[in-house]
Write a protein that holds these residues in place. Sequence first.
Motif, PDB file in Angstrom:
ATOM      1  N   LEU A  24     103.628 105.984 149.295  1.00  0.00           N
ATOM      2  CA  LEU A  24     104.249 107.625 148.873  1.00  0.00           C
ATOM      3  C   LEU A  24     104.025 107.815 147.419  1.00  0.00           C
ATOM      4  O   LEU A  24     103.314 106.516 146.763  1.00  0.00           O
ATOM      5  CB  LEU A  24     105.859 107.349 149.216  1.00  0.00           C
ATOM      6  CG  LEU A  24     106.206 107.583 150.055  1.00  0.00           C
ATOM      7  CD1 LEU A  24     107.337 107.391 150.296  1.00  0.00           C
ATOM      8  CD2 LEU A  24     105.609 108.739 151.352  1.00  0.00           C
ATOM      9  N   TYR A  62     102.840 101.397 154.726  1.00  0.00           N
ATOM     10  CA  TYR A  62     104.230 101.559 155.027  1.00  0.00           C
ATOM     11  C   TYR A  62     104.079 103.448 154.000  1.00  0.00           C
ATOM     12  O   TYR A  62     104.023 103.702 152.923  1.00  0.00           O
ATOM     13  CB  TYR A  62     105.572 101.696 155.219  1.00  0.00           C
ATOM     14  CG  TYR A  62     105.912 100.789 153.318  1.00  0.00           C
ATOM     15  CD1 TYR A  62     105.587 100.199 152.626  1.00  0.00           C
ATOM     16  CD2 TYR A  62     106.949 101.992 152.881  1.00  0.00           C
ATOM     17  CE1 TYR A  62     106.258  99.638 151.481  1.00  0.00           C
ATOM     18  CE2 TYR A  62     107.411 101.745 151.820  1.00  0.00           C
ATOM     19  CZ  TYR A  62     107.536 100.274 151.066  1.00  0.00           C
ATOM     20  OH  TYR A  62     107.766 100.471 150.734  1.00  0.00           O
ATOM     21  N   CYS A  63     104.687 104.248 154.618  1.00  0.00           N
ATOM     22  CA  CYS A  63     105.203 105.843 154.017  1.00  0.00           C
ATOM     23  C   CYS A  63     106.670 106.071 154.501  1.00  0.00           C
ATOM     24  O   CYS A  63     107.222 105.156 154.948  1.00  0.00           O
ATOM     25  CB  CYS A  63     104.780 106.863 154.131  1.00  0.00           C
ATOM     26  SG  CYS A  63     104.242 107.136 156.210  1.00  0.00           S
ATOM     27  N   TRP A  64     106.821 107.122 154.437  1.00  0.00           N
ATOM     28  CA  TRP A  64     108.643 107.450 154.805  1.00  0.00           C
ATOM     29  C   TRP A  64     108.660 107.263 156.013  1.00  0.00           C
ATOM     30  O   TRP A  64     109.899 107.087 156.275  1.00  0.00           O
ATOM     31  CB  TRP A  64     108.336 108.901 154.068  1.00  0.00           C
ATOM     32  CG  TRP A  64     110.059 109.555 154.149  1.00  0.00           C
ATOM     33  CD1 TRP A  64     110.886 110.353 155.679  1.00  0.00           C
ATOM     34  CD2 TRP A  64     111.347 108.884 153.847  1.00  0.00           C
ATOM     35  NE1 TRP A  64     111.818 110.070 154.943  1.00  0.00           N
ATOM     36  CE2 TRP A  64     112.359 109.440 153.946  1.00  0.00           C
ATOM     37  CE3 TRP A  64     111.327 108.071 153.101  1.00  0.00           C
ATOM     38  CZ2 TRP A  64     113.713 108.724 154.207  1.00  0.00           C
ATOM     39  CZ3 TRP A  64     112.176 107.504 152.035  1.00  0.00           C
ATOM     40  CH2 TRP A  64     113.598 107.881 152.344  1.00  0.00           C
ATOM     41  N   ASP A  65     107.261 107.519 157.285  1.00  0.00           N
ATOM     42  CA  ASP A  65     108.234 107.274 158.779  1.00  0.00           C
ATOM     43  C   ASP A  65     107.728 106.216 159.386  1.00  0.00           C
ATOM     44  O   ASP A  65     107.094 107.020 160.363  1.00  0.00           O
ATOM     45  CB  ASP A  65     108.566 108.705 158.835  1.00  0.00           C
ATOM     46  CG  ASP A  65     107.833 109.822 159.001  1.00  0.00           C
ATOM     47  OD1 ASP A  65     106.341 109.073 158.475  1.00  0.00           O
ATOM     48  OD2 ASP A  65     108.093 110.726 159.377  1.00  0.00           O
ATOM     49  N   TYR A  66     106.465 105.629 158.476  1.00  0.00           N
ATOM     50  CA  TYR A  66     105.304 104.859 159.047  1.00  0.00           C
ATOM     51  C   TYR A  66     105.203 103.409 158.850  1.00  0.00           C
ATOM     52  O   TYR A  66     105.034 103.479 157.286  1.00  0.00           O
ATOM     53  CB  TYR A  66     104.076 105.790 159.375  1.00  0.00           C
ATOM     54  CG  TYR A  66     103.481 105.900 160.581  1.00  0.00           C
ATOM     55  CD1 TYR A  66     103.003 106.502 161.654  1.00  0.00           C
ATOM     56  CD2 TYR A  66     101.952 104.483 160.893  1.00  0.00           C
ATOM     57  CE1 TYR A  66     102.853 106.520 162.806  1.00  0.00           C
ATOM     58  CE2 TYR A  66     101.611 104.258 161.303  1.00  0.00           C
ATOM     59  CZ  TYR A  66     101.493 105.141 163.322  1.00  0.00           C
ATOM     60  OH  TYR A  66     100.839 104.811 163.856  1.00  0.00           O
ATOM     61  N   LEU A  67     104.873 102.981 159.492  1.00  0.00           N
ATOM     62  CA  LEU A  67     104.343 101.706 159.249  1.00  0.00           C
ATOM     63  C   LEU A  67     103.113 101.057 159.859  1.00  0.00           C
ATOM     64  O   LEU A  67     102.948 101.465 160.885  1.00  0.00           O
ATOM     65  CB  LEU A  67     106.166 100.134 159.310  1.00  0.00           C
ATOM     66  CG  LEU A  67     106.183  99.837 158.951  1.00  0.00           C
ATOM     67  CD1 LEU A  67     107.022  98.932 160.377  1.00  0.00           C
ATOM     68  CD2 LEU A  67     106.703  99.524 157.793  1.00  0.00           C
TER      69      LEU A  67
ATOM     70  N   MET B   1     111.042 106.572 164.489  1.00  0.00           N
ATOM     71  CA  MET B   1     109.421 106.368 163.383  1.00  0.00           C
ATOM     72  C   MET B   1     109.669 105.918 162.567  1.00  0.00           C
ATOM     73  O   MET B   1     110.377 105.746 161.151  1.00  0.00           O
ATOM     74  CB  MET B   1     108.761 107.735 163.015  1.00  0.00           C
ATOM     75  CG  MET B   1     107.252 107.905 162.977  1.00  0.00           C
ATOM     76  SD  MET B   1     106.322 107.223 164.503  1.00  0.00           S
ATOM     77  CE  MET B   1     105.937 108.742 164.112  1.00  0.00           C
ATOM     78  N   PRO B   2     109.255 104.608 162.504  1.00  0.00           N
ATOM     79  CA  PRO B   2     109.469 103.286 161.477  1.00  0.00           C
ATOM     80  C   PRO B   2     109.184 103.615 160.033  1.00  0.00           C
ATOM     81  O   PRO B   2     107.732 103.949 159.808  1.00  0.00           O
ATOM     82  CB  PRO B   2     109.288 101.703 162.274  1.00  0.00           C
ATOM     83  CG  PRO B   2     108.482 102.343 163.202  1.00  0.00           C
ATOM     84  CD  PRO B   2     108.476 103.688 163.996  1.00  0.00           C
ATOM     85  N   GLY B   3     109.526 102.483 159.202  1.00  0.00           N
ATOM     86  CA  GLY B   3     108.546 103.408 157.786  1.00  0.00           C
ATOM     87  C   GLY B   3     109.830 102.784 156.554  1.00  0.00           C
ATOM     88  O   GLY B   3     110.965 102.470 157.041  1.00  0.00           O
ATOM     89  N   LYS B   4     109.080 103.182 155.788  1.00  0.00           N
ATOM     90  CA  LYS B   4     110.808 103.341 154.829  1.00  0.00           C
ATOM     91  C   LYS B   4     112.171 103.944 154.986  1.00  0.00           C
ATOM     92  O   LYS B   4     112.962 103.741 154.526  1.00  0.00           O
ATOM     93  CB  LYS B   4     110.347 103.876 153.589  1.00  0.00           C
ATOM     94  CG  LYS B   4     110.951 104.004 151.864  1.00  0.00           C
ATOM     95  CD  LYS B   4     110.368 104.313 150.971  1.00  0.00           C
ATOM     96  CE  LYS B   4     111.351 104.779 149.799  1.00  0.00           C
ATOM     97  NZ  LYS B   4     110.453 105.413 148.383  1.00  0.00           N
ATOM     98  N   SER B   5     112.129 105.283 155.782  1.00  0.00           N
ATOM     99  CA  SER B   5     113.257 106.360 155.922  1.00  0.00           C
ATOM    100  C   SER B   5     114.027 104.679 157.777  1.00  0.00           C
ATOM    101  O   SER B   5     115.214 105.148 156.772  1.00  0.00           O
ATOM    102  CB  SER B   5     113.002 107.244 156.576  1.00  0.00           C
ATOM    103  OG  SER B   5     112.557 106.999 157.623  1.00  0.00           O
ATOM    104  N   ASP B   6     113.169 104.287 157.928  1.00  0.00           N
ATOM    105  CA  ASP B   6     114.098 103.314 158.637  1.00  0.00           C
ATOM    106  C   ASP B   6     114.940 101.917 158.029  1.00  0.00           C
ATOM    107  O   ASP B   6     116.013 101.573 158.190  1.00  0.00           O
ATOM    108  CB  ASP B   6     113.031 103.501 160.286  1.00  0.00           C
ATOM    109  CG  ASP B   6     113.908 102.682 161.768  1.00  0.00           C
ATOM    110  OD1 ASP B   6     114.583 103.604 161.989  1.00  0.00           O
ATOM    111  OD2 ASP B   6     113.716 101.412 161.684  1.00  0.00           O
TER     112      ASP B   6
END
Lengths: 67, 137
Positions: A24, A62-67, B1-6
Amino acid sequence: MPTRIEIDRLRPLLAEGAQLIEVLPAAEYEEQHLPGAVNIPLKRLDAATTASLDRGNPVVVYCWDYL
Amino acid sequence: MPGKSDWLARGLPSEGELASRPTAGSCAHDDVITCRLDEPVGPVLERIDASPYGFALVVSDGGVLLGRLRRSALDGDPQAPAESLMEPGPSTVRADTPAAELAERLRGRELNTAIVSDPEGRLVGVARRRELEHLAG
């Protein structure tokens, strides 16, 4: 070979020495990021900016909604 | 959706400028009474009366929040199962909700507590408005 992982798999990977890359923008990274993550914004992700990564250990991007 | 938010929504550790700000997760208490769907409400009522809250939360074996049992709804048959008297799917907030934002939301709705759950719906705890307001300054 890139593989998508879930949060539950991430924690053991980190314990084993995986490297975390947040892609990000820098401002978002400065606000809050996962422990130990380094910031390489997606637009700057290339061979030069990733040269210091340890290729012997997993790299988790990773980003906000993905690993 | 996993990531930072999760990750953040689970209340897991983080670093950065906002990492130390109070959140719903950092204020959540795990002292709320919980029970199973098939549990008779009589003993649950006694536990509620000895707790700081006027309700109990119904959870699955895996800790997923299923419903809320208000104290005021439990004066009937003590053998009635929790499932028959619970309010299914109560509102929850994520652990990374800032304390100041949550306090304001609760104040606007004249509520004193918020139920905190993770992205899979597992109960994290209960945050109290008074404490949120205090921590939010």
